[in-house]
Design a protein around this motif. Structure first.
Motif, PDB file in Angstrom:
ATOM      1  N   MET A  45     -14.569   9.378 -14.764  1.00 27.06           N
ATOM      2  CA  MET A  45     -13.852   9.412 -13.501  1.00 27.06           C
ATOM      3  C   MET A  45     -14.417   8.353 -12.565  1.00 27.06           C
ATOM      4  N   CYS A  46     -13.539   7.517 -12.027  1.00 23.49           N
ATOM      5  CA  CYS A  46     -13.989   6.459 -11.120  1.00 23.49           C
ATOM      6  C   CYS A  46     -13.392   6.612  -9.730  1.00 23.49           C
ATOM      7  N   GLY A  47     -12.624   7.649  -9.504  1.00 25.28           N
ATOM      8  CA  GLY A  47     -12.052   7.893  -8.189  1.00 25.28           C
ATOM      9  C   GLY A  47     -10.926   8.895  -8.246  1.00 25.28           C
ATOM     10  N   ILE A  48     -10.343   9.131  -7.081  1.00 24.34           N
ATOM     11  CA  ILE A  48      -9.188  10.014  -6.968  1.00 24.34           C
ATOM     12  C   ILE A  48      -8.118   9.262  -6.198  1.00 24.34           C
ATOM     13  N   LEU A  49      -6.912   9.308  -6.683  1.00 24.13           N
ATOM     14  CA  LEU A  49      -5.772   8.666  -6.048  1.00 24.13           C
ATOM     15  C   LEU A  49      -4.866   9.747  -5.473  1.00 24.13           C
ATOM     16  N   THR A  50      -4.467   9.589  -4.210  1.00 23.41           N
ATOM     17  CA  THR A  50      -3.559  10.548  -3.593  1.00 23.41           C
ATOM     18  C   THR A  50      -2.199   9.897  -3.352  1.00 23.41           C
ATOM     19  N   ASP A  51      -1.215  10.749  -3.134  1.00 29.06           N
ATOM     20  CA  ASP A  51       0.109  10.241  -2.798  1.00 29.06           C
ATOM     21  C   ASP A  51       0.050   9.428  -1.505  1.00 29.06           C
ATOM     22  N   ARG A  52      -0.795   9.849  -0.588  1.00 24.63           N
ATOM     23  CA  ARG A  52      -0.970   9.111   0.670  1.00 24.63           C
ATOM     24  C   ARG A  52      -1.560   7.726   0.407  1.00 24.63           C
ATOM     25  N   ASP A  53      -2.494   7.625  -0.532  1.00 23.07           N
ATOM     26  CA  ASP A  53      -3.070   6.319  -0.889  1.00 23.07           C
ATOM     27  C   ASP A  53      -1.977   5.355  -1.331  1.00 23.07           C
ATOM     28  N   ILE A  54      -1.040   5.853  -2.130  1.00 25.02           N
ATOM     29  CA  ILE A  54       0.041   4.996  -2.630  1.00 25.02           C
ATOM     30  C   ILE A  54       0.902   4.507  -1.471  1.00 25.02           C
ATOM     31  N   VAL A  55       1.234   5.406  -0.560  1.00 25.11           N
ATOM     32  CA  VAL A  55       2.091   5.030   0.570  1.00 25.11           C
ATOM     33  C   VAL A  55       1.365   4.085   1.519  1.00 25.11           C
ATOM     34  N   ILE A  56       0.156   4.429   1.926  1.00 27.02           N
ATOM     35  CA  ILE A  56      -0.577   3.626   2.914  1.00 27.02           C
ATOM     36  C   ILE A  56      -1.149   2.353   2.296  1.00 27.02           C
ATOM     37  N   GLY A  57      -1.695   2.450   1.091  1.00 26.13           N
ATOM     38  CA  GLY A  57      -2.364   1.307   0.477  1.00 26.13           C
ATOM     39  C   GLY A  57      -1.461   0.337  -0.240  1.00 26.13           C
ATOM     40  N   CYS A  58      -0.240   0.747  -0.521  1.00 25.18           N
ATOM     41  CA  CYS A  58       0.667  -0.120  -1.278  1.00 25.18           C
ATOM     42  C   CYS A  58       2.003  -0.306  -0.552  1.00 25.18           C
ATOM     43  N   VAL A  59       2.758   0.748  -0.460  1.00 22.29           N
ATOM     44  CA  VAL A  59       4.124   0.660   0.055  1.00 22.29           C
ATOM     45  C   VAL A  59       4.167   0.140   1.484  1.00 22.29           C
ATOM     46  N   SER A  60       3.294   0.643   2.351  1.00 24.03           N
ATOM     47  CA  SER A  60       3.334   0.225   3.763  1.00 24.03           C
ATOM     48  C   SER A  60       2.945  -1.241   3.960  1.00 24.03           C
ATOM     49  N   HIS A  61       2.305  -1.814   2.960  1.00 20.15           N
ATOM     50  CA  HIS A  61       1.929  -3.234   3.013  1.00 20.15           C
ATOM     51  C   HIS A  61       2.960  -4.119   2.311  1.00 20.15           C
ATOM     52  N   SER A  66       4.915  -1.103  -8.865  1.00 18.50           N
ATOM     53  CA  SER A  66       4.968  -1.333 -10.306  1.00 18.50           C
ATOM     54  C   SER A  66       4.053  -2.479 -10.721  1.00 18.50           C
ATOM     55  N   ARG A  67       3.425  -3.128  -9.732  1.00 20.57           N
ATOM     56  CA  ARG A  67       2.511  -4.237 -10.029  1.00 20.57           C
ATOM     57  C   ARG A  67       1.064  -3.951  -9.616  1.00 20.57           C
ATOM     58  N   MET A  68       0.871  -2.917  -8.820  1.00 23.66           N
ATOM     59  CA  MET A  68      -0.493  -2.516  -8.440  1.00 23.66           C
ATOM     60  C   MET A  68      -0.943  -1.386  -9.353  1.00 23.66           C
ATOM     61  N   THR A  69      -2.232  -1.353  -9.637  1.00 21.37           N
ATOM     62  CA  THR A  69      -2.769  -0.296 -10.496  1.00 21.37           C
ATOM     63  C   THR A  69      -3.514   0.749  -9.682  1.00 21.37           C
ATOM     64  N   THR A  70      -3.742   1.876 -10.306  1.00 21.19           N
ATOM     65  CA  THR A  70      -4.504   2.933  -9.649  1.00 21.19           C
ATOM     66  C   THR A  70      -5.915   2.438  -9.319  1.00 21.19           C
ATOM     67  N   GLY A  71      -6.451   1.614 -10.192  1.00 22.44           N
ATOM     68  CA  GLY A  71      -7.787   1.052  -9.962  1.00 22.44           C
ATOM     69  C   GLY A  71      -7.850   0.139  -8.758  1.00 22.44           C
ATOM     70  N   ASP A  72      -6.718  -0.448  -8.366  1.00 21.12           N
ATOM     71  CA  ASP A  72      -6.683  -1.300  -7.182  1.00 21.12           C
ATOM     72  C   ASP A  72      -6.942  -0.509  -5.900  1.00 21.12           C
ATOM     73  N   LEU A  73      -6.662   0.791  -5.917  1.00 19.74           N
ATOM     74  CA  LEU A  73      -6.767   1.590  -4.695  1.00 19.74           C
ATOM     75  C   LEU A  73      -7.973   2.510  -4.619  1.00 19.74           C
ATOM     76  N   VAL A  74      -8.564   2.869  -5.746  1.00 18.02           N
ATOM     77  CA  VAL A  74      -9.693   3.810  -5.671  1.00 18.02           C
ATOM     78  C   VAL A  74     -10.942   3.091  -5.172  1.00 18.02           C
ATOM     79  N   ARG A  75     -11.678   3.774  -4.310  1.00 16.18           N
ATOM     80  CA  ARG A  75     -12.883   3.213  -3.696  1.00 16.18           C
ATOM     81  C   ARG A  75     -13.993   4.262  -3.692  1.00 16.18           C
ATOM     82  N   GLY A  76     -15.204   3.808  -3.640  1.00 14.35           N
ATOM     83  CA  GLY A  76     -16.338   4.704  -3.472  1.00 14.35           C
ATOM     84  C   GLY A  76     -16.707   5.471  -4.725  1.00 14.35           C
TER      85      GLY A  76
END
Length: 137
Positions: A45-61, A66-76
């Motif tokens: 396990m390298c992190g946890i991805l939430t639905d909010r992460d997808i919206v704030i970290g990807c869609v809102s930007h 379909s081009r970003m990976t889960t690994g692009d957003l997990v931190r810490g």
């Protein structure tokens, strides 16, 4: 003694860090969950991805999920708890790190997830009030 295994939602599923965010969102919808543990190439396990992460970290930007990976957003550093841990340890881990979802591990494998809803079903009113006060302040 009540353990993490007693209160967890069993059968949690992880998603590889190489998987795209649109696929993660589809899996969340299918499983009816708002968070997925993310695993690295070694299955750790390298992190946890939430639905909010997808919206704030990807869609809102304006990014393409379909081009970003889960690994692009997990931190810490991901937090987790052993299945045999007592409820006091679960609460302490969640309070200390101010997290709302906690993966449960047994024999180095993901076996479940503890959410606020799981806590609400198993804690006394005073325990819930104390937890909410410490996580949301």
């Amino acid at each position: 003694m009540t353990t993490a295994a007693d209160i967890m939602h069993p059968g949690a599923q992880s998603i590889p860090a190489t998987e795209t965010l649109d696929r993660a969102a589809q899996l969340m919808r299918r499983l009816d969950v708002g968070a997925l543990p993310v695993s690295d190439a070694d299955g750790r396990m390298c992190g946890i991805l939430t639905d909010r992460d997808i919206v704030i970290g990807c869609v809102s930007h304006g990014q393409d999920p379909s081009r970003m990976t889960t690994g692009d957003l997990v931190r810490g550093t991901p937090r987790w708890i052993d299945a045999d841990a007592g409820i006091d340890e679960v609460l302490e881990e969640m309070r200390t790190h101010q997290i709302r979802r906690l993966p449960v591990i047994e024999d180095k494998r993901l076996v479940g997830m503890i959410s606020e809803a799981d806590l609400a079903h198993h804690l006394s009113d005073s325990q819930i009030a104390s937890f909410v006060g410490s996580v949301y302040t």
